[in-house]
Write a protein that holds these residues in place. Structure first.
Motif, PDB file in Angstrom:
ATOM      1  N   ARG A 120       7.347   7.985  -9.489  1.00 17.47           N
ATOM      2  CA  ARG A 120       8.104   6.741  -9.395  1.00 17.47           C
ATOM      3  C   ARG A 120       7.208   5.618  -8.884  1.00 17.47           C
ATOM      4  NH1 ARG A 120      13.626   6.406  -9.047  1.00 17.47           N
ATOM      5  NH2 ARG A 120      13.323   4.755  -7.503  1.00 17.47           N
ATOM      6  N   SER A 121       7.343   4.469  -9.491  1.00 15.97           N
ATOM      7  CA  SER A 121       6.512   3.328  -9.135  1.00 15.97           C
ATOM      8  C   SER A 121       6.590   2.990  -7.654  1.00 15.97           C
ATOM      9  CB  SER A 121       6.925   2.115  -9.969  1.00 15.97           C
ATOM     10  OG  SER A 121       6.329   0.930  -9.499  1.00 15.97           O
ATOM     11  N   ASP A 122       7.800   2.985  -7.082  1.00 14.98           N
ATOM     12  CA  ASP A 122       7.929   2.603  -5.674  1.00 14.98           C
ATOM     13  C   ASP A 122       7.271   3.613  -4.743  1.00 14.98           C
ATOM     14  OD1 ASP A 122       9.933   4.434  -6.438  1.00 14.98           O
ATOM     15  OD2 ASP A 122      11.267   3.803  -4.835  1.00 14.98           O
ATOM     16  N   ARG A 123       7.329   4.905  -5.107  1.00 11.65           N
ATOM     17  CA  ARG A 123       6.710   5.936  -4.277  1.00 11.65           C
ATOM     18  C   ARG A 123       5.189   5.825  -4.326  1.00 11.65           C
ATOM     19  NH1 ARG A 123      10.109  10.260  -3.134  1.00 11.65           N
ATOM     20  NH2 ARG A 123       8.495  10.823  -1.637  1.00 11.65           N
ATOM     21  N   VAL A 124       4.647   5.555  -5.517  1.00  8.66           N
ATOM     22  CA  VAL A 124       3.194   5.424  -5.660  1.00  8.66           C
ATOM     23  C   VAL A 124       2.715   4.145  -4.986  1.00  8.66           C
ATOM     24  CG1 VAL A 124       1.273   5.298  -7.289  1.00  8.66           C
ATOM     25  CG2 VAL A 124       3.245   6.748  -7.812  1.00  8.66           C
ATOM     26  N   ALA A 125       3.471   3.069  -5.134  1.00  9.22           N
ATOM     27  CA  ALA A 125       3.079   1.791  -4.527  1.00  9.22           C
ATOM     28  C   ALA A 125       2.959   1.910  -3.016  1.00  9.22           C
ATOM     29  CB  ALA A 125       4.081   0.704  -4.891  1.00  9.22           C
ATOM     30  N   ALA A 126       3.824   2.719  -2.410  1.00  8.27           N
ATOM     31  CA  ALA A 126       3.797   2.880  -0.957  1.00  8.27           C
ATOM     32  C   ALA A 126       2.500   3.531  -0.479  1.00  8.27           C
ATOM     33  CB  ALA A 126       4.996   3.711  -0.511  1.00  8.27           C
ATOM     34  N   LEU A 127       1.812   4.230  -1.364  1.00  8.37           N
ATOM     35  CA  LEU A 127       0.560   4.913  -1.016  1.00  8.37           C
ATOM     36  C   LEU A 127      -0.680   4.135  -1.461  1.00  8.37           C
ATOM     37  CD1 LEU A 127       1.579   8.506  -2.201  1.00  8.37           C
ATOM     38  CD2 LEU A 127       1.662   7.617   0.139  1.00  8.37           C
ATOM     39  N   TRP A 128      -0.480   3.067  -2.232  1.00 10.22           N
ATOM     40  CA  TRP A 128      -1.592   2.393  -2.898  1.00 10.22           C
ATOM     41  C   TRP A 128      -2.270   1.401  -1.963  1.00 10.22           C
ATOM     42  CZ3 TRP A 128      -3.565   3.599  -7.547  1.00 10.22           C
ATOM     43  CH2 TRP A 128      -4.512   2.734  -8.100  1.00 10.22           C
ATOM     44  N   ASN A 129      -3.611   1.329  -1.972  1.00 11.33           N
ATOM     45  CA  ASN A 129      -4.306   0.324  -1.171  1.00 11.33           C
ATOM     46  C   ASN A 129      -5.559  -0.226  -1.844  1.00 11.33           C
ATOM     47  OD1 ASN A 129      -6.135   2.404  -0.915  1.00 11.33           O
ATOM     48  ND2 ASN A 129      -5.621   2.868   1.214  1.00 11.33           N
ATOM     49  N   THR A 130      -5.694  -0.018  -3.160  1.00  8.51           N
ATOM     50  CA  THR A 130      -6.865  -0.505  -3.888  1.00  8.51           C
ATOM     51  C   THR A 130      -6.577  -1.871  -4.513  1.00  8.51           C
ATOM     52  OG1 THR A 130      -7.539   1.751  -4.436  1.00  8.51           O
ATOM     53  CG2 THR A 130      -8.476  -0.016  -5.777  1.00  8.51           C
ATOM     54  N   GLU A 151       7.497  -6.354  -5.906  1.00  3.07           N
ATOM     55  CA  GLU A 151       7.293  -6.354  -4.455  1.00  3.07           C
ATOM     56  C   GLU A 151       6.287  -5.293  -4.013  1.00  3.07           C
ATOM     57  OE1 GLU A 151      11.170  -5.921  -2.757  1.00  3.07           O
ATOM     58  OE2 GLU A 151      11.713  -8.025  -3.119  1.00  3.07           O
ATOM     59  N   GLY A 152       6.273  -4.154  -4.708  1.00  2.00           N
ATOM     60  CA  GLY A 152       5.397  -3.065  -4.302  1.00  2.00           C
ATOM     61  C   GLY A 152       3.957  -3.223  -4.749  1.00  2.00           C
ATOM     62  N   TRP A 153       3.751  -3.890  -5.887  1.00  2.13           N
ATOM     63  CA  TRP A 153       2.422  -3.916  -6.489  1.00  2.13           C
ATOM     64  C   TRP A 153       1.726  -5.275  -6.493  1.00  2.13           C
ATOM     65  CZ3 TRP A 153      -0.170   0.429  -7.690  1.00  2.13           C
ATOM     66  CH2 TRP A 153       0.577   1.616  -7.807  1.00  2.13           C
ATOM     67  N   ALA A 154       2.484  -6.366  -6.614  1.00  4.92           N
ATOM     68  CA  ALA A 154       1.850  -7.681  -6.707  1.00  4.92           C
ATOM     69  C   ALA A 154       0.965  -8.017  -5.503  1.00  4.92           C
ATOM     70  CB  ALA A 154       2.910  -8.764  -6.911  1.00  4.92           C
ATOM     71  N   PRO A 155       1.296  -7.577  -4.277  1.00  4.09           N
ATOM     72  CA  PRO A 155       0.412  -7.894  -3.151  1.00  4.09           C
ATOM     73  C   PRO A 155      -1.010  -7.352  -3.305  1.00  4.09           C
ATOM     74  CG  PRO A 155       2.562  -7.236  -2.346  1.00  4.09           C
ATOM     75  CD  PRO A 155       2.550  -6.945  -3.815  1.00  4.09           C
ATOM     76  N   HIS A 156      -1.217  -6.395  -4.198  1.00  2.00           N
ATOM     77  CA  HIS A 156      -2.548  -5.812  -4.365  1.00  2.00           C
ATOM     78  C   HIS A 156      -3.433  -6.576  -5.355  1.00  2.00           C
ATOM     79  CE1 HIS A 156      -1.393  -2.389  -1.942  1.00  2.00           C
ATOM     80  NE2 HIS A 156      -0.315  -2.217  -2.695  1.00  2.00           N
ATOM     81  N   ILE A 157      -2.884  -7.589  -6.015  1.00  4.75           N
ATOM     82  CA  ILE A 157      -3.681  -8.363  -6.977  1.00  4.75           C
ATOM     83  C   ILE A 157      -4.623  -9.288  -6.222  1.00  4.75           C
ATOM     84  CG2 ILE A 157      -3.602  -9.974  -8.917  1.00  4.75           C
ATOM     85  CD1 ILE A 157      -0.663  -9.066  -9.348  1.00  4.75           C
ATOM     86  N   VAL A 158      -5.890  -9.270  -6.602  1.00  3.81           N
ATOM     87  CA  VAL A 158      -6.874 -10.122  -5.934  1.00  3.81           C
ATOM     88  C   VAL A 158      -6.671 -11.581  -6.343  1.00  3.81           C
ATOM     89  CG1 VAL A 158      -8.573  -8.247  -5.825  1.00  3.81           C
ATOM     90  CG2 VAL A 158      -8.612  -9.843  -7.768  1.00  3.81           C
ATOM     91  N   VAL A 159      -7.122 -12.502  -5.482  1.00  2.00           N
ATOM     92  CA  VAL A 159      -7.111 -13.917  -5.852  1.00  2.00           C
ATOM     93  C   VAL A 159      -8.014 -14.098  -7.077  1.00  2.00           C
ATOM     94  CG1 VAL A 159      -7.732 -16.245  -5.133  1.00  2.00           C
ATOM     95  CG2 VAL A 159      -6.644 -14.681  -3.504  1.00  2.00           C
ATOM     96  N   GLY A 160      -7.488 -14.760  -8.079  1.00  2.00           N
ATOM     97  CA  GLY A 160      -8.206 -14.890  -9.347  1.00  2.00           C
ATOM     98  C   GLY A 160      -7.835 -13.819 -10.343  1.00  2.00           C
TER      99      GLY A 160
END
Length: 209
Positions: A120-130, A151-160
């Protein structure tokens, strides 16, 4: 950048719902942003869009991580318009697109570029830090999963880097409104600016952390 003909043919003939023009726009976006780091796709289904992303990843030297539980989103369950009975596993009476996805990516020769994460996307997102160069949201299209994916994944997008939505339909007559509402939320956040529109595909670029 022109997509290699063999991979373009494979993408266009794979099972899935990505129109050719939108697929090529997805490929171009991945070529543009992929050099910044790995690409993440939410919603794999049978691998059609993963071919476009994988082809771009090969060109720019990165990888695609594609996340899906492979039991099917709401709109492809029995009784819905996009249901495919050939994807039902009779042993469990559940959808299972994973075998078709694996065959699709293997036939395209992209197993080194496309990494499948089954869950599940939300479960994987909770573990993601790359950090991610690009996020493509194309999972469940009702309010809850689209919101959770954003909400779970967009914070991991780099600027640019890029945030890409599929099935954005401003007119309710053309499709469900959840992706459109979350797309508007991303724009209104001030963190992303619109780069391009191709059919129902929207490419946004992160402008601030």
């Amino acid at each position: 950048m022109t997509m290699p003909q063999q991979l373009r043919y494979a993408a266009e003939h794979a099972k899935g719902f990505m129109p050719r023009e939108e697929g090529l726009a997805l490929y171009e976006a991945a070529c543009t942003y992929g050099a910044l780091g790995p690409i993440c796709e939410i919603g794999t289904y049978c691998g059609k869009s993963a071919i476009y992303l994988g082809a771009a990843a090969r060109r720019v030297g990165t990888v695609v991580v594609t996340v899906d539980h492979h039991r099917g989103s709401e709109e492809i369950q029995p009784g819905w318009a996009h249901h495919d009975p050939t994807l039902v596993d009779p042993r469990f009476g559940k959808m299972d697109s994973l075998p078709t996805f694996r065959a699709t990516i293997a036939a395209a020769g992209l197993e080194e570029e496309v990494i499948a994460v089954v869950g599940r996307s939300d479960r994987v997102a909770a573990l993601w830090n790359t950090p991610l160069s690009m996020l493509f949201i194309d999972g469940g299209h009702s309010e809850e999963p689209v919101t959770e994916d954003y909400e779970g994944w967009a914070p991991h997008i780099v600027v640019g880097g890029a945030l890409v939505f599929h099935d954005v339909h401003p007119d309710p007559a053309d499709g469900g409104q959840a992706p459109y509402r979350v797309y508007l939320r991303a724009l209104e956040s001030g963190d992303f600016g619109l780069v391009s529109v191709t059919g129902s595909l929207r490419v946004l670029e992160r402008t601030r952390a």
